[in-house]
Design a protein around this motif. Structure first.
Motif, mmCIF file in Angstrom:
data_model
loop_
_atom_site.group_PDB
_atom_site.id
_atom_site.type_symbol
_atom_site.label_atom_id
_atom_site.label_comp_id
_atom_site.label_asym_id
_atom_site.label_seq_id
_atom_site.Cartn_x
_atom_site.Cartn_y
_atom_site.Cartn_z
ATOM 1 N N ASN A 1 0.865 -1.172 0.000
ATOM 2 C CA ASN A 1 0.000 0.000 0.000
ATOM 3 C C ASN A 1 0.904 1.224 0.000
ATOM 4 O O ASN A 1 1.614 1.475 0.965
ATOM 5 N N PRO A 2 0.886 1.973 -1.087
ATOM 6 C CA PRO A 2 1.784 3.119 -1.224
ATOM 7 C C PRO A 2 1.774 4.061 -0.025
ATOM 8 O O PRO A 2 2.817 4.431 0.495
ATOM 9 N N GLU A 3 0.587 4.427 0.437
ATOM 10 C CA GLU A 3 0.506 5.358 1.561
ATOM 11 C C GLU A 3 1.142 4.778 2.811
ATOM 12 O O GLU A 3 1.790 5.477 3.587
ATOM 13 N N SER A 4 0.953 3.488 2.957
ATOM 14 C CA SER A 4 1.534 2.815 4.110
ATOM 15 C C SER A 4 3.061 2.830 4.034
ATOM 16 O O SER A 4 3.752 3.029 5.038
ATOM 17 N N SER A 5 3.583 2.642 2.848
ATOM 18 C CA SER A 5 5.032 2.672 2.670
ATOM 19 C C SER A 5 5.584 4.059 2.972
ATOM 20 O O SER A 5 6.616 4.216 3.618
ATOM 21 N N LYS A 6 4.886 5.074 2.497
ATOM 22 C CA LYS A 6 5.336 6.437 2.744
ATOM 23 C C LYS A 6 5.354 6.716 4.246
ATOM 24 O O LYS A 6 6.321 7.278 4.763
ATOM 25 N N ARG A 7 4.311 6.308 4.899
ATOM 26 C CA ARG A 7 4.257 6.533 6.350
ATOM 27 C C ARG A 7 5.371 5.785 7.064
ATOM 28 O O ARG A 7 6.013 6.313 7.970
ATOM 29 N N ALA A 8 5.594 4.549 6.626
ATOM 30 C CA ALA A 8 6.650 3.746 7.253
ATOM 31 C C ALA A 8 8.010 4.411 7.057
ATOM 32 O O ALA A 8 8.848 4.429 7.964
ATOM 33 N N ARG B 1 15.334 -0.335 -1.293
ATOM 34 C CA ARG B 1 16.153 0.846 -1.541
ATOM 35 C C ARG B 1 15.476 1.905 -2.419
ATOM 36 O O ARG B 1 15.509 3.096 -2.110
ATOM 37 N N GLY B 2 14.836 1.434 -3.493
ATOM 38 C CA GLY B 2 14.283 2.380 -4.457
ATOM 39 C C GLY B 2 13.056 3.142 -3.978
ATOM 40 O O GLY B 2 12.671 4.154 -4.550
ATOM 41 N N MET B 3 12.463 2.633 -2.918
ATOM 42 C CA MET B 3 11.233 3.200 -2.354
ATOM 43 C C MET B 3 11.304 4.707 -2.118
ATOM 44 O O MET B 3 10.354 5.443 -2.412
ATOM 45 N N ILE B 4 12.383 5.136 -1.539
ATOM 46 C CA ILE B 4 12.507 6.553 -1.180
ATOM 47 C C ILE B 4 12.404 7.449 -2.409
ATOM 48 O O ILE B 4 11.685 8.446 -2.404
ATOM 49 N N HIS B 5 13.099 7.049 -3.463
ATOM 50 C CA HIS B 5 13.047 7.885 -4.660
ATOM 51 C C HIS B 5 11.740 7.729 -5.398
ATOM 52 O O HIS B 5 11.243 8.647 -6.027
ATOM 53 N N LEU B 6 11.182 6.538 -5.254
ATOM 54 C CA LEU B 6 9.904 6.289 -5.914
ATOM 55 C C LEU B 6 8.797 7.154 -5.306
ATOM 56 O O LEU B 6 8.018 7.784 -6.022
ATOM 57 N N HIS B 7 8.760 7.207 -4.006
ATOM 58 C CA HIS B 7 7.658 7.898 -3.339
ATOM 59 C C HIS B 7 7.934 9.368 -3.011
ATOM 60 O O HIS B 7 7.005 10.157 -2.902
ATOM 61 N N PHE B 8 9.192 9.699 -2.812
ATOM 62 C CA PHE B 8 9.486 11.075 -2.393
ATOM 63 C C PHE B 8 10.388 11.830 -3.371
ATOM 64 O O PHE B 8 10.516 13.043 -3.279
ATOM 65 N N GLY B 9 11.033 11.093 -4.249
ATOM 66 C CA GLY B 9 11.881 11.759 -5.222
ATOM 67 C C GLY B 9 13.311 11.977 -4.765
ATOM 68 O O GLY B 9 14.125 12.516 -5.509
#
Lengths: 221, 221, 221, 221
Positions: D20-27, D57-65
């Motif tokens: 869940n994208p929002e969940s990942s961002k919150r995490a 690893r890629g999550m941070i750039h994926l969700h926040f840039g």
DNA sequence: AATGAATGAGCTTTCATTCAT
DNA sequence: GATGAATGAAAGCTCATTCAT
């Protein structure tokens, strides 16, 4: 002979030697050898050497022209140290070629020549010889001089077995003995604690006795 | 086996290896061993290794955690390379302990195992083992396994000479043979050009024959 | 005092400082403090520091042993700078404890002590103190010395209000004043432009006057 | 509220939230805040964050840039966390401006808002705000909203003292109180162990009572 | 001759970011 | 969307060498 050892206290008793260029050079060479023995040639830096010698930084370049040249000088000095002691011990054996050979074996495996310090230094210079020409020169000296001494002795003995002047027997005996001694140094380096000089001598003599049964008695360990 | 050699061509055609961690690790280990063989362990830098492997700077720390751990991994890999080949050659000699011993000697002195690359690497890791625990572990492995194999074989032979289970003879033969082979590697390292494998084998066998005359024929070179 | 400021001109005219270790150390510390003030401690790199100081890369490790130790030395120096100035200003107030307290307040909020440079540096070292023990030591010094000075003064005043030697009043006044000054530095850091030293002093004095109405006149801003 | 805390076990119980994208961002934001609180913003790396979050690893750039934008998002989130709690506590005080002010003081100094985690994070973002515009924006939010709330309350009270609409008294009271609370957070950060919330509240109230003696009783500690 | 502060190339390592999968 | 192997610029640090004193 090996009494220089690893002493870090470059304090009182050594001061009189100062202000004498030759003394400084000697101190630097000793500090270099001690440092190599203690921490290996890779970690032997100019800083560690001058610290141990208690001398100033510029000294190395002033007297040797650089670290590499100091290493070469140390290698040369180390070789001479080795041969001064070896010659001293072998010259006392003058009654015949067997005695010379036995003397070489016992000397090479003695505490004075084969010890932790010398085996480590020896190993270090062997490795450095591949990439440092100045060291290569002196590092190979050991084999050369030892080889000549032994070859002469073995040739004399081989003649009594009906072998010709340049027989393969004398050559192989020289080669085999040197290789065996070389291997003993490596073995000592690898595990000094488990090493027995007596067993080492007995094994080397057994090898020689296999080639010249009339001259070398099979020692019984 | 030793065919990796010194390949500096990190050109196009080898890209299939990408995106495969194991392949990258192997490439780094090979590049490390080749670099050590070529310029010595002291001059083996991260830059030289990655340049040879054609990989990026961060790779070493990504896969190994640092240069020292890569060296340790390379030492381990090198030891395994050696034993894979040795085992392969020795397993073909199943007719008796003499054959095992002869096979070990011939294998250890063969081009496949004892060559310029391996002797230089071997020497480098021996020296590094004194100050790098990770290397020490695998560097001593060679002696341990070889020693066990040979000791078993010599014990069987020694029993036929009326020796007890844990006789000094078998122990000395093992020790002497290992030392002799060790010395041969050093000798090869020192001067590969003048080295003759045939003479080496003959000399080693002569040493064994001196201890067990009934089992090993005095070869005539 | 704060005249070091942000000088990037590492040009000719300042060479006299060379070959003087103490001078080099001072230059590095100043460059460190200026860099921290300008771009923050996270972006303060060895490269930026030496560039500003106009010195060479190795200098930091030569004189301080590493970046962290330079930071610790800079923190210590910064603390001393602060106290040299504070002591100088407070020592001129000798007529009574009220004067000492007023002097501390006015000094701490003066341009000389509380300015953009010092508040940024102060903030940086506070943060670093959590993970760098060498900095923690000197970073906490400010509170300790200031606390003692103020506590002594407040105890004298508190006694005139019939309070015991170790009264809570003196302790709370000390605590409250320090917290207020601390907060002022943070506020200055956050928005130096909107900050008014006069209003700040008046507010702090109002707080003290609330505790000791007989000694501190309610100033009217 | 502050229950996220420093938990490194990103194992079982947390999995349902995945994919869940929002969940990942919150995490990621939570992991960022926890990491900053634990080891400081300087040592907070992408690797540490994703490791704690248990994400790739890629999550941070994926969700926040990018890392900076994640930090900015974390700063914003942290500010909202603070205000959600503050508003909740202050809204329960509706009987008058004094109650609002007292509620703000008690809330700001409560365990829920002022604790080791929050003071460390607060300090980190303050420092980063100087060099990271994205953080600056949200970092200053606290002061802005708090300031408005308090200023309104103090203006109401000031009018009862005959002060004009935009009196200096209300402004100074707001400023002084904010500075005092700011200082308390710094003091807590510096030495959480020795900090007493009760003493802190009493001191802050004493300061307010000095300005508005009719409305705030001098509390006796 | 002797000193040791100074230099800077080059070392190992870290890390935000990219991108093939 | 999601992954994590890969990248390489830039970080802190080491060290042989230089040279003003």
């Amino acid at each position: 002979m090996k009494t220089s050892g690893a002493n870090l206290d470059n304090s009182a008793a050594k001061r009189p030697a100062r202000r004498n260029p030759e003394s400084s050079k000697r101190a630097l060479i000793m500090a270099t050898l001690d440092t190599i023995a203690e921490i290996g040639i890779t970690d032997t830096t100019v800083s560690k050497i001058i610290q141990r010698a208690g001398l100033s930084r510029g000294m190395i370049h002033l007297h040797f022209g650089g670290k590499n040249q100091l290493l070469a000088a140390a290698a040369k000095s180390f070789g001479q140290e080795y041969f001064d002691e070896l010659d001293h011990r072998v010259q006392q054996a003058t009654s015949g070629p067997e005695d010379v050979i036995t003397a070489v074996i016992q000397a090479d495996l003695s505490e004075a020549l084969m010890n932790e310090r010398s085996t480590r230094i020896w190993h270090a210079f062997r490795g450095a010889a591949n990439s440092n020409d100045g060291i290569a020169l002196y590092s190979s000296t050991r084999d050369k001089r030892l080889r000549d001494t032994l070859h002469s002795a073995f040739k004399k003995i081989a003649q009594e077995y009906g072998e010709a002047e340049n027989s393969a027997l004398a050559r192989d005996a020289t080669f085999g003995l040197l290789v065996l001694l070389e291997g003993m140094w490596v073995d000592y380096l690898t595990n000094a604690n488990a090493f027995s000089r007596e067993v080492a001598v007995s094994i080397v003599l057994r090898f020689i006795a296999g080639l010249f049964p009339n001259h070398f008695q099979q020692s019984q360990s």
